[in-house]
Design a protein around this motif. Sequence first.
Motif, PDB file in Angstrom:
ATOM      1  N   LYS A  64       0.837  -1.196   0.000  1.00  0.00           N
ATOM      2  CA  LYS A  64       0.000   0.000   0.000  1.00  0.00           C
ATOM      3  C   LYS A  64       0.873   1.247   0.000  1.00  0.00           C
ATOM      4  O   LYS A  64       2.029   1.224   0.404  1.00  0.00           O
ATOM      5  N   ASP A  65       0.290   2.352  -0.472  1.00  0.00           N
ATOM      6  CA  ASP A  65       1.056   3.585  -0.534  1.00  0.00           C
ATOM      7  C   ASP A  65       1.243   4.151   0.867  1.00  0.00           C
ATOM      8  O   ASP A  65       0.507   3.816   1.804  1.00  0.00           O
ATOM      9  N   TYR A  66       2.226   5.007   1.024  1.00  0.00           N
ATOM     10  CA  TYR A  66       2.511   5.609   2.320  1.00  0.00           C
ATOM     11  C   TYR A  66       2.570   7.132   2.227  1.00  0.00           C
ATOM     12  O   TYR A  66       2.892   7.801   3.212  1.00  0.00           O
ATOM     13  N   TYR A 278      -3.584   5.766   2.285  1.00  0.00           N
ATOM     14  CA  TYR A 278      -2.681   4.713   2.753  1.00  0.00           C
ATOM     15  C   TYR A 278      -3.282   3.312   2.594  1.00  0.00           C
ATOM     16  O   TYR A 278      -2.657   2.321   2.932  1.00  0.00           O
ATOM     17  N   GLU A 279      -4.510   3.233   2.045  1.00  0.00           N
ATOM     18  CA  GLU A 279      -5.110   1.935   1.719  1.00  0.00           C
ATOM     19  C   GLU A 279      -5.029   1.637   0.226  1.00  0.00           C
ATOM     20  O   GLU A 279      -5.439   0.560  -0.210  1.00  0.00           O
ATOM     21  N   ARG A 283       1.594   0.631  -4.359  1.00  0.00           N
ATOM     22  CA  ARG A 283       2.498   1.748  -4.133  1.00  0.00           C
ATOM     23  C   ARG A 283       3.352   1.925  -5.397  1.00  0.00           C
ATOM     24  O   ARG A 283       3.865   0.946  -5.941  1.00  0.00           O
ATOM     25  N   PRO A 284       3.509   3.163  -5.895  1.00  0.00           N
ATOM     26  CA  PRO A 284       4.278   3.340  -7.130  1.00  0.00           C
ATOM     27  C   PRO A 284       5.759   3.061  -6.913  1.00  0.00           C
ATOM     28  O   PRO A 284       6.322   3.357  -5.858  1.00  0.00           O
ATOM     29  N   ILE A 288       6.705   9.424 -10.166  1.00  0.00           N
ATOM     30  CA  ILE A 288       6.029   9.929 -11.349  1.00  0.00           C
ATOM     31  C   ILE A 288       4.795   9.099 -11.678  1.00  0.00           C
ATOM     32  O   ILE A 288       3.875   9.542 -12.368  1.00  0.00           O
ATOM     33  N   ASN A 289       4.764   7.868 -11.164  1.00  0.00           N
ATOM     34  CA  ASN A 289       3.627   6.977 -11.411  1.00  0.00           C
ATOM     35  C   ASN A 289       2.554   7.055 -10.327  1.00  0.00           C
ATOM     36  O   ASN A 289       1.553   6.351 -10.418  1.00  0.00           O
TER      37      ASN A 289
END
Length: 493
Positions: A64-66, A278-279, A283-284, A288-289
């Motif tokens: 997941k992203d942060y 954060y869900e 995650r890139p 840039i993505n």
Amino acid sequence: MSLSPAIRIARTAAQRSTSLLHAIQYTHPPNCPCHSNPNHHHAPAVFGEARRRLAMPVDYSRQKDYAFEMAASSIRFGPGSTKEVGMDMTNMGARRVCVVTDSNVAKLNAMKQTIEGLETEGIEYTIYDKCRVEPKDSSIKDAIAFAKPYQPDAFIAVGGGSVIDTAKLMNLYTCYPDADFLDFVNAPLGKGLPISKKLLPLVAIPTTAGTGSETTGTAIFDLVEKRAKTGIAHRNLKPTLGICDPLNTRTMPGAVHASSGLDVLCHSLESWTAIPYYERTPRPTNPINRPAYQGANPISDIFSLQALKSTVKYLPRAAKDPEDHEAQSEMLLAATLAGVGFGNAGVHLCHGMSYPISGQNPGYKHSGYQIETPIIPHGVSVAVTSPAVFRFTGASNPDRHLAAAECFGVDISNVKKESAGEVLGEALADFLVKLGDQPRGLKPLGFTKDHIDGLVEGTLPQRRVLMLAPNLSEEVNQEREQLRGLFEEALEY
């Protein structure tokens, strides 16, 4: 004294921002609390947990992203500010400008002010006035073909969201003259490539109060062959400057005020209730993505909630009284605020479901629109499913849905959390009915149960927004059934 859910959430958002700064100081992350919990699922957690999550060390094993990013155009707001656009072009170093509009707006004062400004500054210009309301890929390609040989060094868009979106894509493909049209179109309908370089200056001058396109890096159109709306979304697509002049929205008919305002309503509600950033997965691997639509975050929350409050207060006035200039001005400001909110948090089901509703129009023509062809205005297509959508998403985050219901004037003091979705859905239905002249479901638009399978299949490719939808299954067959149920419920209210 007890605090309302909106105040509690706003206070929590501020605390989360502070906690996030502390979180980056940790260097020895513990086990991920989500993956170590066998009962965890991917529906978004109640936002009351956000502070605890952000105060924890970052677990670099997570998918997941942060992080979230905030990007928006510079905005100038004020009556009469259109006349400054010629000076803006000079300040940007532009000497050869492509002005983009449609055949109706071309006759209005906003265009007159724009041209006078350019001529005063001695700037060369050409005018493209064939933009289509609710653009199709064919109309976008026609506009691109006009812009490429002219080789402008800047663009000005004067009009509603359709005009501004068309200008964004003229700018993009002028800067990428050898690109295939589908290269940047959102996956899976296109390749979804990132826009890796800065585009030409683009000044957007909205003449409607709805899309917020003057703030965002998103452009939407019909991909006719696929019978679905899609678009291109990237931060580099956003205008350099949005000139929000309330004088320019005074020419909107009441029906356009209403439908444009409904877009603001759903922008604010969907970005307020989207899954938290954060869900979101994946995650890139490179920033840039990281998508423009990232999930709800502490900054977008502020813009989205204020836009919702303003829309509930001022849209009924703006739609019913063409001389209520205060309400019109406030709706233009609300549209811009919502644009900043959803332009970074994203939208979800109302918009995802709206694209096939518009693209598969059985022949409905909305009253008050001065065009001959059938049209379901974008604001109508997003709002028509909203009571069903927010009943469905309510369980994902009852506090947020109750805070939204409170904006509609609902007394939530004794409402149980399990009823949050139902309460917000009823508040929305009541608001739409009182607004007047709005179709009460899909049936008045000409849709029947026989159309639902086509609507579902037209929604499934809208991954960029569906991935932000609370409660929606990640398993495609179950997701298909959930969407079918939502369309069935949205047939009438």
